[in-house]
Design a protein around this motif. Sequence first.
Motif: not given
Length: 936
Positions: A862-870, A830-835, A711-717
């Motif tokens: 307010a507007r979408p910038q990127d879709w994080l694909k599944l 905060e992570t800018k990624r999707l598992c 929990q100490l931080g975010a798993l960023t890209v």
Amino acid sequence: MAIRLQPADGTSGAEKFIEPASRVIANIVDLVSGGAPIASFVGSSLLELVGLFVDMKKSASGAKKLGTSAWDLVRASYACALVHFLSKVEIQRKPTGNELRQLVADLLRNADLYTADSLPSLETDHLQSPLKNPVFRAAAARLPHELAYFGLQCDARTVRSLFERSLFEGIADARNLAPDTFQLVESALSSRLAIVDDRRKALLRHEEYLIRLFTQEPIFGQETSGITLNDLYVRQRCLWDSLISDTGSTAHSIVDGDIPSSMFEGTAGRRKSRRRYQLNIGYLHSRIGEWLDERSGRDAVRVVAGGPGSGKSTFARALAIEAIDNGAYDVLYIPLQEIESAGSLDSRISNLFRGRTELGFDRVDSPLQWLGQGSVEGSSPEKPLLLICDGLDEIAPPDTAESINVTTDFIQNLSNWLNQRNSGGCYAKAIVLGRTIAAEEAFDKLAIDSYALLRVAGLLPLTNNREWKRHQDSGSLQDPEQLAPIDQRTVYWENWCRASGSTESHIKEALQGESDSAKALEDLTSEPLLLYLLLWTGFVGNRWKEAAENRNVVYEEIFKRIFKRDWGKDSLERTHRKNRLFGGHVGTSKIEEPEFFALQETLGLASWSSGGRIVTDEAFQHALAIYLDQDLRDDVLKDSSFSLKSVALQSYTKSSSDGNAGYEFVHKSLGEYLIARCLVSACYQALQELRERVSDSRCQGAANYFAKIGQLGALTVEIHQFFYDEVRTRFPIGEDANRLIDHSFPGLMNWVVRNGFPVHFSTEGSRSFYSLQVADARCLDVLWSFGQALLAASLPKKNREAGRLVIAWPTAQHFASLFGRLADRVHVGETKRLCSFDNLVLNEQGLTELTFGSVIFAAGTARPQDWLKLSAKYAKVSGGQFYSANMWTVDFEGAHVTESSFDGARMTNANFRKSVIDEVRFGHADLNGANFRHLV
């Protein structure tokens, strides 16, 4: 304020000194070139040389005018500097005899002629920064031309650097051999500057500090070789957009919904408008130089944007030194990560410099009050002030809503301050350096003209870039110097060979053309930092495949070199005791390599809350308590050599001056790598508890241990890439990996799905429900990502079995709950990624368009910038009802999809390659660009 230089008898009188001085200098250089040390001439020849210019008796008695004594001293220093310079400069054909005497005479005569024409002054700071002296600066500019005839083997920047070092030595010679004259001149300068002495000294120390950082301090890893940033620096290209009026132009039109191909894409690729933009390419130094030459107070801000490791900070330091040398601006270099977060811009910058006691700013009023000011109130300044604000991306988590707001607020406040300061002319300008996306968003919000944003272009040729091609096709490209095709890795390689003393004549295959190795290493050679790491660790040669496959091997080699530092210097007794291999450095001599890495990983863990940048003592002590095993922790607590200072200084860190009494990694990627190593070790340690038996009590213990760390931080890209590569390094296909996949990992995940992570027990004190949600999502992300990386690393690439990962979902809602926690907008922000959800069995889990699909990532807008694909490759999915779901670029490669409906779904560029599809409906679905090859 200064002493006007006055030749005693004009240039004609000076001629009588040139012949004897040329003879003495040539004799010394001839002998030194033959192997004799310069020091052997201090008592005779150098004294004779200085005596030609300085009459010690007349100067000491005051018989000479002060300006004449100052000029004599300048000429003597210059003559001694020529001895040092000509003895060291690399030329193919060394001149000797009459030819050498003629060269020296020309160099001396040029300095005399310059002085007679312009009558420059000698100022106090010229003695500490000799290239500020216009006589020396003019001489430095002429040297490459004078030496070209003899086959000069280095570029102008190297000549300038060598000449500057020679001037320091020449001034020291003159001070030692003519002490009375030197003291007379120094005293006069001091008395004339008495009023502003402390101010100028502080500024001078600041400038010397910048020069030292760039030209004298060795880059990390080169402490013994002495290679500096200046030695390797490449003057990079930049890109900027300029608006084209919409009057029938063929320029590229940006429409709503355009999604850029990469971080490389600029403002033109992100703005939701139909305005037309032209892409321009030029050299970054030239573009900034042209702007600085325009003394306009209304166009006073430039932003230089780029990713981490792109060379922004190095450019900032190089530009600061150029501006100092040119003498057109007074320069303040402001590391933004060190300024306070609250207060007015003026007070925050003033407080930053007030804390720089080593520079002397604590003894003077704020430099903003006296730099860039006219001598009379309201008059134009002799030198405007140039603020270089570096590290905008480091005062908030990069590419998040917070970073965009911070960037916008800072640029707005800076613009307001400059507008007020420049109301009566050009008194100050500012350059800000930060991340690309945050800078672009700030420009949009503030409606600043796009040409003020300059994007660092990188070292690779730009002709293969998607943005470049699009603008070329539309005729909206300006590249008058034809810079786009240039591969700047060649220049970097040449600089590296010259600095390291390498005799290799051919550039490495991995750095040129379209070879397999060059293509494989493009991501690691496009930016100066990563290219340097490859060259330093030797992975750009025969080991290129290792680096291309997994960049963690490069970073691991860096830390292994730290551990082995100084091996063999004190015999092998220290490093080979009782058949155990200890570190070679005094800080590592009591530990073996696994213990060394454990301590470095603790250092990384302590930096996680700052994104891998800064380590405080409090965070380090907490990390020691929750991460190290008991035996090593006991050793650390009783031995002061394992304090934060000791461990940090073993690594590549520097003291942090942000008030936290901590340490800062010289580059964030080093901290990110150590965080990833720590997290992989923590995941493995937690799962080892379940190796023999999976029970509720063991799962509870494993979850308790992991919750304290995860929990100490975010798993960023950036950290996730290191994390994924570390799993691949440690867990290749084998029995251990298979046991983790089939037994330990599902066992712990089954418990976590039912109970969640005990984050409320892992820290002291009360916490809000929101903070507990964030902590739970962070822990879940790390553990789930470990399982996904383990599957990707250890399962065979061919003939892979679908549905290898089986989780015992208690109800159909439990997977939806897990997906919702991992796809939560705050967590994704905060992570800018999707598992990924690869190899997972998802049969009859009540999947709908509301519980499973691609995720919008909008960084503070307010507007979408990127879709994080599944990604659900090789998963088993049945019973899914994805009516009108957003499955943009969804990846179902190799998956088994049965009895499901995608009616009306948006599945642009979806990938179903090699998948098994049975009883699946796609009625009215958008399948534009979808891949259905090799269906089973």
